[in-house]
Enzyme design. Sequence first.
Site, PDB file in Angstrom:
ATOM      1  N   GLY A   1       0.222  -2.740  -4.406  1.00 46.71           N
ATOM      2  CA  GLY A   1       0.761  -2.225  -5.671  1.00 46.71           C
ATOM      3  C   GLY A   1       1.382  -3.287  -6.547  1.00 46.71           C
TER       4      GLY A   1
ATOM      5  CB  SER B   1      -3.648  -3.940  -2.644  1.00 44.21           C
ATOM      6  OG  SER B   1      -3.112  -2.740  -3.154  1.00 44.21           O
TER       7      SER B   1
ATOM      8  CG  ASP C   1      -8.945  -4.049 -10.669  1.00 42.71           C
ATOM      9  OD1 ASP C   1      -8.927  -4.882 -11.603  1.00 42.71           O
ATOM     10  OD2 ASP C   1      -8.107  -3.137 -10.535  1.00 42.71           O
TER      11      ASP C   1
HETATM   12  P1  ADP Z   1      -2.859  -2.554  -6.735  1.00 45.80           P
HETATM   13  O1  ADP Z   1      -4.321  -2.298  -6.660  1.00 45.80           O
HETATM   14  O2  ADP Z   1      -2.450  -3.261  -7.963  1.00 45.80           O
HETATM   15  O3  ADP Z   1      -2.314  -3.237  -5.520  1.00 45.80           O
HETATM   16  P2  ADP Z   1      -2.820   0.288  -6.820  1.00 45.80           P
HETATM   17  O4  ADP Z   1      -1.748   1.269  -7.134  1.00 45.80           O
HETATM   18  O5  ADP Z   1      -4.056   0.309  -7.602  1.00 45.80           O
HETATM   19  O6  ADP Z   1      -2.134  -1.142  -6.812  1.00 45.80           O
HETATM   20  O7  ADP Z   1      -3.266   0.470  -5.312  1.00 45.80           O
HETATM   21  C1  ADP Z   1      -2.311   0.518  -4.280  1.00 45.80           C
HETATM   22  C2  ADP Z   1      -2.705   1.618  -3.327  1.00 45.80           C
HETATM   23  O8  ADP Z   1      -3.871   1.227  -2.589  1.00 45.80           O
HETATM   24  C3  ADP Z   1      -1.652   1.893  -2.285  1.00 45.80           C
HETATM   25  O9  ADP Z   1      -0.719   2.834  -2.734  1.00 45.80           O
HETATM   26  C4  ADP Z   1      -2.495   2.434  -1.142  1.00 45.80           C
HETATM   27  O10 ADP Z   1      -2.782   3.785  -1.333  1.00 45.80           O
HETATM   28  C5  ADP Z   1      -3.790   1.666  -1.273  1.00 45.80           C
HETATM   29  N1  ADP Z   1      -3.818   0.473  -0.418  1.00 45.80           N
HETATM   30  C6  ADP Z   1      -4.015  -0.793  -0.807  1.00 45.80           C
HETATM   31  N2  ADP Z   1      -4.006  -1.651   0.245  1.00 45.80           N
HETATM   32  C7  ADP Z   1      -3.793  -0.887   1.336  1.00 45.80           C
HETATM   33  C8  ADP Z   1      -3.650  -1.175   2.743  1.00 45.80           C
HETATM   34  N3  ADP Z   1      -3.717  -2.415   3.224  1.00 45.80           N
HETATM   35  N4  ADP Z   1      -3.427  -0.119   3.573  1.00 45.80           N
HETATM   36  C9  ADP Z   1      -3.340   1.149   3.103  1.00 45.80           C
HETATM   37  N5  ADP Z   1      -3.456   1.455   1.803  1.00 45.80           N
HETATM   38  C10 ADP Z   1      -3.674   0.475   0.915  1.00 45.80           C
HETATM   39 MG    MG Z   2      -5.445  -1.138  -7.994  1.00 44.80          MG
END
Ligand code: ADP
Ligand code: MG
Length: 408
Positions: free
Chosen positions: A141, A146, A196
């Site tokens: 996040g 991610s 992304d």
């Molecule tokens: P960003 O993509 O900028 O990091 P987002 O809000 O788009 O933020 O995505 C984050 C979400 O992706 C988290 O809330 C979760 O649901 C999911 N996520 C990302 N990486 C993981 C991980 N390693 N394990 C579990 N969920 C993940």
């Molecule tokens: Mg994202």
Amino acid sequence: MTTTPGSPVFTLLPAWSAHEGAERVRTLFEATFGAPATGVWSAPGRVNLIGEHTDYNGGLCLPIALEHRCYAALSPRTDTLVRLVSAQGDGEVWEIDLADVSPGAVTGWGAYVAGVAWALREAGHDVTGFEGAVDSCVPFGAGLSSSASLEAAFAIAIDDIAGLGLGADDAGRSTLVAACVRAENEIAGAATGGMDQAASLRARDGYALALDCLDGSVHHEPFDPAGYELLVIDTRAPHELNDGQYASRRATCDAAAEVLGVATLREWLDAGTDLETSLAAALGRLVDDTTRRRVRHVLTEIDRTRAAFAAMQAGDWGTFGLLMDASHASLRDDYEVTVRELDLAVEAARTAGAIGARMTGGGFGGSAIALVPAGTSAAVATAVVGAFVAAGLREPAFLTSRAAGPAA
Ligand code: ADP
Ligand code: MG
């Protein structure tokens, strides 16, 4: 943690080696599911150098893949059950039957993963269920994608396991990108564009990805800013794309395009002879002040991204930096997606010697990037921490990365 003599300590988030990432996720898989995984795959997070909120407007963007990756260990099942565990999760196994996946029906982080399998099945591919474990050094996040790295790691894993062969070339990878975008938009419910996922699946090691979101075409441009280095500042400000702000920006752009009689704002820009002409004509037809500012950001940002790409090709990093600054100002004043932490990170980095700085990703929190003279990342990071502490804000964290390779 890294210490600069006589200065505050700052937190550096290192990228794991491929070996470390694979070991971690294999161990988690075995501890959870009681047998070794069939294989391990991984996919990178990204930073966008310039071209923000342009992807869903058919525009241009210029991301690089980070060395920071999401690792996925996976074993196929013969039925359609998907069972997942994440080192970043709550320790529970997240479970769904692919037959039960549909828009609006899935909650929790597993939506990003099950959504990819669902989208590939929707596209006619023979995809079974699987057990999967996830561990990631892409901060969660933080605007560094991610979510896309999670989707892409499973997309490439499923592709391999199911023998689809899509990961073998760029055209196939574009198909995987489309599946990841559907997963994020329709199953996870985040209205993000396609940048992304494209960065995570289509980038090339050592290169920035010049992505044209109108037709999905890419150009790989070496990213090696001689004399400079890229510092990523994770502001740790709360970042939540699902809260409607992102979707509302997107809806405003779609509505403006409709008023202008084009499918995307990019097409409106290109229909004019130059930016000034297109912008003036658009503003002449749009009455709402907020919409006018949103459109001004999109049109100028696409134009800036073109200019930045030319500067990159010419090795003119001074110009590139100025365009980064202008991009940030536009995102702050016209698009209104920055927050205090992003503005402060950019300002403090500039004051400490960055030749350009801007927020990166969707905004509303998340990360900023700064192009700093080579060897000065630690000093700039220290100055940024000092500014945050003085403002009473939570300390940011920092990453550095070269342009890394795609999902594999
Ligand atoms: P960003 O993509 O900028 O990091 P987002 O809000 O788009 O933020 O995505 C984050 C979400 O992706 C988290 O809330 C979760 O649901 C999911 N996520 C990302 N990486 C993981 C991980 N390693 N394990 C579990 N969920 C993940
Ligand atoms: Mg994202």
